[in-house]
Design an enzyme around this catalytic site. Sequence first.
Site, short mmCIF file in Angstrom:
data_model
loop_
_atom_site.label_atom_id
_atom_site.label_comp_id
_atom_site.label_asym_id
_atom_site.label_seq_id
_atom_site.Cartn_x
_atom_site.Cartn_y
_atom_site.Cartn_z
N GLY A 30 8.32 -7.32 -0.07
CA GLY A 30 9.00 -7.75 1.14
C GLY A 30 10.09 -6.81 1.60
O GLY A 30 10.97 -7.20 2.37
N SER A 50 2.10 -3.65 -0.65
CA SER A 50 0.72 -4.12 -0.54
C SER A 50 -0.24 -2.95 -0.37
O SER A 50 -1.31 -2.92 -1.00
CB SER A 50 0.57 -5.11 0.62
OG SER A 50 0.89 -4.49 1.86
N ASP A 87 0.63 3.49 6.40
CA ASP A 87 0.99 3.18 5.02
C ASP A 87 -0.08 3.64 4.04
O ASP A 87 0.23 4.23 3.00
CB ASP A 87 1.20 1.67 4.86
CG ASP A 87 2.41 1.16 5.62
OD1 ASP A 87 3.12 1.99 6.22
OD2 ASP A 87 2.61 -0.06 5.62
#
Length: 342
Positions: free
Chosen positions: A101, A107, A151
């Site tokens: 977070g 992720s 990402d």
Amino acid sequence: MAFIGKAPGRVNLIGEHIDYNGGMVLPAALSIGLKVKLTPRRDDTMTIAANDYPEIATRQMDECVSGHWSDTALGALRQARALGMIAGGADLAVRSTIPQGSGLSSSAALIVAVLKAARAAGNTALTDTALAVEARAVENGFMGVPCGIMDQMAVALAEPGTAMALNTATLSYALLGLPRTHAVMVVHSGLTRKLTDGRYGARKAECDRAKAYFGTDDLCRLTPGEIAASALEEPARKRALHCASEHRRVLDAVAALKADDMATLGRAMNESHVSMRDHFEMSLPAIDALVTDALTLGADGARLTGGGFGGCIVAIIDHQRQSRWLAELLSRHPAARFIGAA
């Protein structure tokens, strides 16, 4: 037999929310990262043990997203099986130093690391760029996060100490060394967020409305002037303005990094934060205050980094001043914490 996959965390120096709008971005790999040990199974079961969670999760390979913390690993493993890397399920052991977070791509790092381990298990000749594309497919298709490719490319291909000047329209890229005179500092605001909470998706939908209005998939190739003069409704017009202006700031930042021009890089970062705050409306008052104090205390540039609505700021500060700067910043913001330097 076990197979290992690794991926670093990433911080984005500049270029937020434009990787799904045809823009240039400038992420950098961090020293914090994630390691996955994958042991193939003959049945259709996945087990996962992770240092961030007390329990071992057990899932079946035909399960869908359930909101459980193991969803991301399951999606990656399902993609690996669809690609022929593994035949059944797998036992996964995950060690991560990336705060969840935080906007530092925990992720994406997990998905890429699982796919790299599965690639080794299947002895598959999949390039890192192709693997990043598959990792994005997991986020988009399985997790339901409408993210771009930044990402996945950054954590699949960049190494700590380097930034990636990535053209998201073509996936061409160059790895650039980070500044010699300045530290790239990552500070967590203390506010966490999830990309699946709907606000990221809302911004993506607003950008899509702007694309439909202008008849292009590449908002970043439009000029800020033509967007400002258009009759496109709010807030889509403001989102498009951010995209077009942010792309140009990234181009300036890449040139500045190559020239070791920290003043220009810092100015681009500062202008980026203002645009994220006012045009993309993805910041929060506590993060704005953290950025303001980072600059007041001597940083050349500071901005929110990541998907927004929480997470980290990134700042560049002269090496000689970084220790005192950090101590003073954290004393003003007790909820904040230092994550690391790129």
